[in-house]
Design an enzyme around this catalytic site. Structure first.
Site, PDB file in Angstrom:
ATOM      1  N   ASP A  69       0.815  -1.210   0.000  1.00  0.00           N
ATOM      2  CA  ASP A  69       0.000   0.000   0.000  1.00  0.00           C
ATOM      3  C   ASP A  69       0.851   1.264   0.000  1.00  0.00           C
ATOM      4  OD1 ASP A  69      -2.349  -1.365  -0.118  1.00  0.00           O
ATOM      5  OD2 ASP A  69      -2.997  -0.932   1.932  1.00  0.00           O
ATOM      6  N   ASP A 168      -1.439  11.560  22.198  1.00  0.00           N
ATOM      7  CA  ASP A 168      -0.169  11.049  21.677  1.00  0.00           C
ATOM      8  C   ASP A 168      -0.008  11.370  20.198  1.00  0.00           C
ATOM      9  OD1 ASP A 168       0.470  10.028  24.113  1.00  0.00           O
ATOM     10  OD2 ASP A 168       0.352   7.921  23.555  1.00  0.00           O
TER      11      ASP A 168
END
Length: 309
Positions: A69, A168
């Site tokens: 991908d 995060d």
């Protein structure tokens, strides 16, 4: 048709010689031309035409992505200003975009030249990242550096402030990218037929804690707050800034920016559904093998045996 040119987009590190060989032999038999970026010339046979990277897409009728991908996303980005059909040949481990296995290539190439395929249109995100223009077909992400605190940023949509994040990582994705970083962060799966922008925080500590799904016509603006830790900026998984401490990311959805070749859309969708279900199984590859019928396990074992000397 004799002038048909295939542009090859190669995985940056994996051995692609076997697949390139299949394509090169087919092209020689059918009088078609192959081209590749000049910097990849040492990885292909001498019969493949070398072109500057900036010219490969313009002078190709179709692109063949050889990899996973990530390679496919690179091929789509290279053609974003002049979209060309992109056929994905699978060399990766878990591809959602690529469709064709190497043994299927000769028939796939015949269908590509004959225009016997459907085009799956893909949107992209046109992003202004701290003043630099970039394009992402999966996602753009602000990611904290380990041990350096949290990503703290405000969200505005069409100029209206929504709130702030302390997390995060902060991921803005297309429907195609909803199965990638956004999915790993707990974001929703968006049908590739839908048009939407998804903003998903990873491990939120304060502020907005859920995914926000927006219209493709709404512009997304993320701005780092003064108390944010330095962040890396990733585009389709590639780091484009390593330690940004200030600035903003402005994201705009662009329709029909990429053309992915589909030879059997239904089978491809069924494969992707299976891959997604396997992602949620807390099993190691060897444990998954035990779930297969005995005959199929034996076939896989024989394939993996080293060649006899």
């Amino acid at each position: 048709m004799a002038g048909f040119v295939f542009g090859l987009v190669l995985h940056p590190t994996r051995d692609v010689s076997e697949v390139v060989g299949i394509i090169e032999r087919w092209a020689a038999q059918h009088g078609k031309t192959l081209a590749v970026r000049t910097e990849d010339g040492h990885r292909v046979p001498p019969s493949v035409r070398l072109l500057p990277a900036a010219e490969l897409t313009d002078r190709s009728d179709a692109l063949i992505s050889i990899g996973g991908d990530g390679t496919m996303l690179g091929a789509l980005r290279s053609a974003v200003r002049d979209p060309k059909p992109v056929l994905g040949v699978h060399l990766g481990r878990l591809g959602f975009l690529v469709e064709v296995e190497p043994p299927e290539l000769p028939r796939a190439l015949e269908r590509l030249v004959a225009h016997d395929f459907t085009v799956e249109s893909h949107a992209c995100l046109a992003c202004d990242v701290c003043g630099d223009d970039v394009v992402a077909f999966n996602d753009i992400a602000l990611v904290r550096q380990p041990g350096a605190g949290f990503v703290t940023a405000t969200l505005a949509v069409d100029g209206q402030r929504y709130g702030y994040y302390r997390c995060d990582a902060l991921v803005v994705s297309t429907p195609t990218g909803s199965t990638a970083y956004s999915y790993a962060a707990g974001g929703p799966l968006i049908s590739p037929a839908a048009q939407a922008v998804v903003v998903t925080p990873s491990a939120p500590m304060a502020g907005i804690s859920r995914s926000v799904v927006l219209s493709p016509d709404e512009a997304v603006h993320l701005e780092l707050r003064p108390d944010s830790a330095p962040v890396a900026v990733e585009m389709d998984g590639l780091v484009i800034r390593e330690a940004a401490t200030e600035g903003a990311v402005h994201v705009r959805y662009v329709r029909d920016a990429g053309q992915v070749v589909r030879l059997d859309p239904r089978r491809h969708q069924e494969r992707n559904q299976l891959k997604l279900s396997l992602l949620d199984l807390p099993l190691l590859p060897d444990q998954l093998r035990e779930l297969l019928p005995e005959g199929l396990r034996d076939q896989l074992s024989r394939r993996e045996l080293p060649p006899s000397r």
